[in-house]
Design a protein around this motif. Structure first.
Motif, short mmCIF file in Angstrom:
data_model
loop_
_atom_site.label_atom_id
_atom_site.label_comp_id
_atom_site.label_asym_id
_atom_site.label_seq_id
_atom_site.Cartn_x
_atom_site.Cartn_y
_atom_site.Cartn_z
N GLY A 162 -4.39 -1.19 1.72
CA GLY A 162 -4.59 -0.44 0.57
C GLY A 162 -5.73 0.30 0.49
O GLY A 162 -6.12 1.41 0.04
N LEU A 166 -6.73 3.55 -1.69
CA LEU A 166 -6.37 3.17 -3.06
C LEU A 166 -7.40 2.43 -3.60
O LEU A 166 -8.13 1.71 -2.76
CB LEU A 166 -5.03 2.13 -2.86
CG LEU A 166 -3.82 2.94 -2.50
CD1 LEU A 166 -2.75 1.79 -2.22
CD2 LEU A 166 -3.12 3.98 -3.53
N ALA A 190 0.86 -1.26 -0.13
CA ALA A 190 0.05 0.00 -0.12
C ALA A 190 0.92 1.25 0.13
O ALA A 190 0.61 2.18 -0.63
CB ALA A 190 -0.84 -0.05 1.19
N GLU A 202 2.59 1.47 -3.53
CA GLU A 202 1.70 1.86 -4.73
C GLU A 202 1.12 3.29 -4.31
O GLU A 202 0.94 4.18 -5.30
CB GLU A 202 0.25 0.89 -4.40
CG GLU A 202 -0.71 1.34 -5.62
CD GLU A 202 -1.74 0.17 -5.61
OE1 GLU A 202 -2.65 0.31 -6.45
OE2 GLU A 202 -1.77 -0.79 -4.80
N LYS A 203 0.92 3.92 -3.07
CA LYS A 203 0.42 5.23 -2.81
C LYS A 203 1.61 6.10 -3.10
O LYS A 203 1.39 7.28 -3.74
CB LYS A 203 0.30 5.28 -1.33
CG LYS A 203 -0.34 6.69 -0.91
CD LYS A 203 -1.99 6.51 -1.37
CE LYS A 203 -2.53 7.80 -0.71
NZ LYS A 203 -3.94 7.90 -0.34
#
Length: 132
Positions: A107, A112, A10, A13-14
């Motif tokens: 996430g 997300l 997470a 990806e963020k």
């Protein structure tokens, strides 16, 4: 291990890092054990069905561990966190999912979009849409 992988993915990806690239870097270095590769891939691809080990069974095991810990007066803060993660997963309709689906919760907590590697909505996106 599943929770830590989910949190790390997470964060990556963020920050704009592809989940699969992050997993490749992670598992090609210190965390090259098969368990990290197996569960890391499930989390990165959001492939939680069919369940190899269903989430309700993971929740039951954590509940039994916490009961034993209480009887023996042994604090297990991580087990308490996992209990809450399983409850959250089940509350979002995760009864039929693999227990590795708790790795998708960070996430969701980070805001997300949960989209599978095939481009379809992940289970958390689907349950939010159905709830609203």
């Amino acid at each position: 291990m599943i929770e830590s992988l989910g949190e790390a993915m997470a964060l990556a990806e963020k920050g704009g890092i592809d989940r699969h690239q992050y997993l490749d870097i992670l598992t090609s270095t210190l965390f090259g054990a098969p368990i990290y590769k197996t569960y890391g891939t499930l989390i990165a691809e959001r492939k939680f069905q069919p369940a190899g080990f269903a989430a309700p069974l993971g929740q039951k095991d954590i509940r039994l561990v916490l009961a034993a810990a209480e009887a023996l007066q042994v604090p297990l803060p991580l087990a308490s966190l996992l209990r809450d993660r399983f409850l959250s997963l089940l509350a979002h309709g995760g009864e039929e999912l693999d227990w590795s689906a708790i790795g998708d919760l960070p996430g969701r907590d980070a805001g997300l979009d949960t989209v599978t590697s095939a481009g379809s909505p992940g289970f958390l996106s689907t349950t939010r849409e159905n709830a609203g």
